[in-house]
Design a protein around this motif. Structure first.
Motif, PDB file in Angstrom:
ATOM      1  N   ILE A  91       0.836  -1.205   0.000  1.00 10.41           N
ATOM      2  CA  ILE A  91       0.000   0.000   0.000  1.00 10.41           C
ATOM      3  C   ILE A  91       0.862   1.243   0.000  1.00 10.41           C
ATOM      4  CG2 ILE A  91      -1.817   1.244   1.217  1.00 10.41           C
ATOM      5  CD1 ILE A  91      -2.845  -1.384   0.513  1.00 10.41           C
ATOM      6  N   ASP A  92       0.538   2.148  -0.870  1.00 10.32           N
ATOM      7  CA  ASP A  92       1.208   3.438  -0.866  1.00 10.32           C
ATOM      8  C   ASP A  92       0.199   4.487  -1.294  1.00 10.32           C
ATOM      9  OD1 ASP A  92       4.537   4.467  -2.032  1.00 10.32           O
ATOM     10  OD2 ASP A  92       3.184   5.258  -0.492  1.00 10.32           O
ATOM     11  N   GLU A  93       0.555   5.731  -1.031  1.00  5.94           N
ATOM     12  CA  GLU A  93      -0.331   6.814  -1.449  1.00  5.94           C
ATOM     13  C   GLU A  93      -0.390   6.909  -2.946  1.00  5.94           C
ATOM     14  OE1 GLU A  93       0.013  10.333   1.718  1.00  5.94           O
ATOM     15  OE2 GLU A  93       0.515  10.698  -0.395  1.00  5.94           O
ATOM     16  N   TYR A 129      -5.126   5.200  -0.770  1.00  9.50           N
ATOM     17  CA  TYR A 129      -4.050   4.359  -0.240  1.00  9.50           C
ATOM     18  C   TYR A 129      -4.260   2.962  -0.777  1.00  9.50           C
ATOM     19  CZ  TYR A 129      -2.855   8.202   2.740  1.00  9.50           C
ATOM     20  OH  TYR A 129      -2.469   9.430   3.184  1.00  9.50           O
ATOM     21  N   PRO A 239     -10.526   0.362   1.558  1.00  8.02           N
ATOM     22  CA  PRO A 239     -10.540   1.116   2.820  1.00  8.02           C
ATOM     23  C   PRO A 239      -9.401   2.133   2.912  1.00  8.02           C
ATOM     24  CG  PRO A 239      -9.681  -1.073   3.197  1.00  8.02           C
ATOM     25  CD  PRO A 239     -10.132  -1.043   1.770  1.00  8.02           C
TER      26      PRO A 239
END
Lengths: 239, 540
Positions: A91-93, A129, A239
């Motif tokens: 997960i990353d922005e 995200y 989410p």
């Protein structure tokens, strides 16, 4: 006297094939070929613009099928890895509009040749995200599939909801069949070949959604037929 | 007519397929980037890069023979050069960028997945240029070491909810860590982590803790990251660093091994694995790691002479404990050693070292004839150029003489060296590895401490640690008889605790045999040696 086979010192074991490597390698080769194919097709389409409707349709078919092969390859590799290599979600922005625009850009030729209007509705500052690679794969997949079933228009939108980031794809096609609206269908690992609709694609989307987890909330997908364009609606919640 | 915003942009396209180079060049030209150079190989690309500054470099990951795309990036970023700040876009067929990221140590500015459409290319480049422009004041401040200014600029973008706020948050954290403002950095990361578990924020947290001396917390954070993301190489590297600082070299090795399993093509980690496993007496792992480092080194700017020489040394040591496993290693090492002058310069030191190591390798492979032949070549050069040769070569000469059994000559050279450098602490430290008892002040203290620690473990019946303590020290002081006899005693203690004593018995026998080769009746430790030898005979 029969030869004693036990005395045979030759190594009878075949070397184990690392299928993970075979798969990745094959997919890479196929993608290279696909690249060549698509580029040549672009050249041909430029040099010989369609002279009539049938001609245009042939180009549309070529574009679509090549895009289809590409998205299936991405899906194949991702699904295999998620299952066997236990690739974790990373997960990353991401700036959502950029991610979505990229998938649009990747497939604009497919929509052009089929005369389908694709619009994107998303706030410039919306941040998500997500695992960019996996979500790109899912969106790409859905766009290509929708291209087949849409008539003239497709709207992709994204917004923040209480259930998380929601990416929606609305089409003006005939809508999703009954069995696909049932959420349990794409949770099954055995895909059905009935109906010709891409159940595997939904399996992929569902898996990717589930792997997005934040503080005990998980992602999910929803298929409905209350599209603002009158066809089907695909929603991906992260989410 | 609107101006072409890409008028001045210089681009370089690197791919081994001409077709692809042409296609990409055409795409660039279509949206206004007219100055496009193209190269088919890493070597060609680097030649271009040495003479021209490019705004953007588009490079395929797979370039066939020679350097890969990532290895070109390594060269550009490793040392400041004309193009170390150029936008580097890596093109590959791989969709999962963690997999590529895990493979190497430098990150490109962007990844593009094949097949590429011109719209996708244009869009991506537009975004990269826009981002570069927006962040330029911050990068400028960083380059000019105006850290406070850079921090202020980042904070402003974050407060303005700018589209680059996310990137600025990462940069802010980094800046705070680099400038020692650990508490501030911690609070930023903690705030982010309250909302979600981002692995870069966790990494930042770990670094903040580590730099404040809280290595246990740092370890906890790093282990958590690896649970979520076993491909996070920075986490392995930081964890290994913590272990090294604690002196827990076994754990350090375990972690580097895990990192190497994730990124087998990373030459830096293979080199570190080689060094640390050699230090831990794990000669098999060391030899294998060095061999891989040499292979990868063929195209990497991180290749170095030490790695090649250490490969040979590990091979020689491996042959002493496992002749079968050593065979392919020795064969490869001989090829590698022969190429040293070609790869690293045909000066006398390299030529001499190459022959000396060759001699040791042949001896390890039981080929005495070739061993003496190589030694002869080395001696010819030594005889004609004694002043040129650095002390390291002379030390290697002594080691070689011992390997081929020319003890007397070896002892003579040691006597010469000790006479010449009697007052030179630096050089004495280097010579100590050849001696039974160290002569340098530093190493005398080191050995004293090893004995103190080892004996403490022994008295506390922690025989595993005692064995480890003495074994590790013997890597640095292989001729030290006292240490080796201490090792034997620790091994005897260990074997008493074990149900299956076979391994220990073999180890004890081998160690005593090594002492047997080295010791003379006049040695002060001889009676002790005899006593332990008797114990061995009683056991077996």
């Amino acid at each position: 006297m029969l030869l004693d086979r036990c005395g045979d010192t030759m190594n009878r074991e075949t070397p184990e094939i690392d299928f993970s490597f075979v798969l990745a390698s094959s997919v890479h080769d196929m993608k290279n070929s696909l690249g060549m194919l698509l580029n040549t097709l672009t050249d041909v389409m430029q040099k010989y613009p369609p002279s009539d409707a049938a001609h245009a349709k042939s180009y549309a078919v070529l574009e679509y099928e090549a895009a289809r092969v590409n998205s299936e390859l991405i899906q194949l590799l991702s699904l295999y890895r998620l299952d066997h290599d236990q690739i974790r979600v990373h997960i990353d922005e991401c700036i959502v509009v950029d991610l979505l625009n990229e998938q649009v850009a990747r497939n604009c030729e497919v929509f052009q040749t089929r005369d389908i209007q694709l619009s994107l509705v998303c706030d410039e500052s919306l941040i998500g995200y997500v695992d960019g690679d996996l979500v790109s794969g899912v969106i790409n997949n859905m766009l290509v599939n929708c291209a087949r079933y849409s008539r003239a228009a497709l709207i992709m939108s994204a917004e923040q909801t209480p259930d998380g980031l929601c990416i929606t794809i609305d089409d003006d096609g005939p809508g999703y069949p009954e069995d696909m609206l049932n959420a349990s269908t794409y949770a099954e690992s055995r895909s059905s070949f009935a109906g010709g609709r891409p159940h595997l694609g939904l399996l992929f989307a569902n898996k990717v959604a589930l792997m997005h987890e934040n503080k005990s909330k998980r992602g999910f997908i929803r298929l409905t037929n209350d599209s603002c364009l009158g066809g089907g609606r695909f929603r991906l919640y992260l989410p | 007519m609107p101006g072409n915003p890409y008028e001045k942009i210089q681009a370089l396209v690197i791919d081994d397929f001409e077709n692809f180079r042409n296609t990409v060049s055409k795409m660039l030209q279509i949206f206004g980037i007219r100055n496009v150079d193209s190269a088919a190989t890493g070597a060609e690309a680097l030649r271009y890069c040495a003479s021209k500054v490019y705004d953007v470099i588009l490079c395929d990951q797979n370039l066939g023979k020679g350097k890969s795309g990532q290895q070109i990036l390594e060269v550009l970023r490793h040392k400041p050069s004309l193009n170390s700040d150029s936008l580097f876009v890596l093109i590959s067929a791989e969709t999962n960028k963690s997999i590529i990221m895990a493979a190497y140590d430098y990150e490109p500015d962007a990844y593009l997945t094949k097949p590429i459409t011109s719209q996708a290319l244009e869009q991506r480049l537009q975004r990269l240029f826009a981002q570069r422009l927006a962040l330029m004041p911050i990068h400028k401040a960083m380059k000019e070491e105006k850290i406070d200014e850079a921090i202020a600029l980042c904070k402003k973008k974050i407060a303005d909810a700018d589209r680059f706020a996310g990137i600025c948050q990462k940069m802010l954290g980094r800046l705070l860590l680099d400038s020692g403002r650990y508490e501030e950095a911690e609070s930023i990361y903690r705030e982010l982590l309250e909302v979600r578990q981002l692995d870069w924020a966790m990494l930042g947290m770990a670094l903040a803790k580590k730099n404040q001396g809280d290595s246990l917390s740092a370890q906890h954070w790093l282990e958590e990251i690896l649970q979520l993301n076993p491909l996070c190489l920075k986490a392995y590297d930081t964890l290994a660093e913590i272990m090294r600082e604690r002196g827990d070299f076994q754990s350090q090795q375990k972690i580097i091994q895990q990192a190497v399993d994730v990124s087998p093509l990373s030459i830096l980690r293979q080199q570190i694995l080689g060094d640390i496993s050699l230090k831990n007496n794990d000669v098999l792992t060391a030899a294998s790691a060095y061999r891989k480092a040499v292979k990868i080194g063929e195209n990497s700017c991180f290749d170095n002479l030490d790695t090649h020489e250490n490969f040979a040394r590990a091979g020689v040591q491996l042959a002493k404990i496992d002749k079968v496993a050593a065979k392919p290693i020795l064969r490869d090492a001989l090829k590698v050693i022969a190429d040293i002058p070609v790869n690293f310069g045909k000066n006398n030191a390299n030529k001499v070292n190459s022959y000396l190591l060759e001699s040791q390798l042949h001896m390890a492979a039981s080929d005495e004839r070739r061993s003496l032949e190589a030694l002869g070549h080395a001696e010819k050069i030594i005889a004609t150029h004694p002043p040129d040769l650095p002390i390291e070569s002379k030390i290697e000469y002594v080691k070689t003489l011992r390997e081929v059994g020319h003890q007397l000559e070896a002892d003579n050279i040691i006597a010469e060296l000790l006479a010449e450098y009697a007052a030179d602490e630096q050089q004495l430290q280097k010579i100590d590895c050849l001696l039974d008892e160290p002569r340098s002040v530093k190493n005398k203290a080191v050995v004293a401490k090893v004995n103190k620690d080892g004996i403490a473990f022994y008295d506390a019946k922690d025989f595993v640690r005692a064995v480890e303590c003495f074994s590790n020290a013997l890597q640095d002081f292989p001729q030290h008889i006292g240490l080796r006899l201490n090792l034997v005693q620790a091994l005897i203690g260990l074997s008493k605790q074990q149900a299956d004593k076979t391994q220990s018995a073999i180890h004890i026998k081998n160690t005593l045999d090594t002492v047997r080769q080295m010791i003379t009746e006049r040695h002060p430790q001889f009676p002790r040696f005899r006593q332990l030898d008797d114990v061995l005979n009683a056991i077996s």
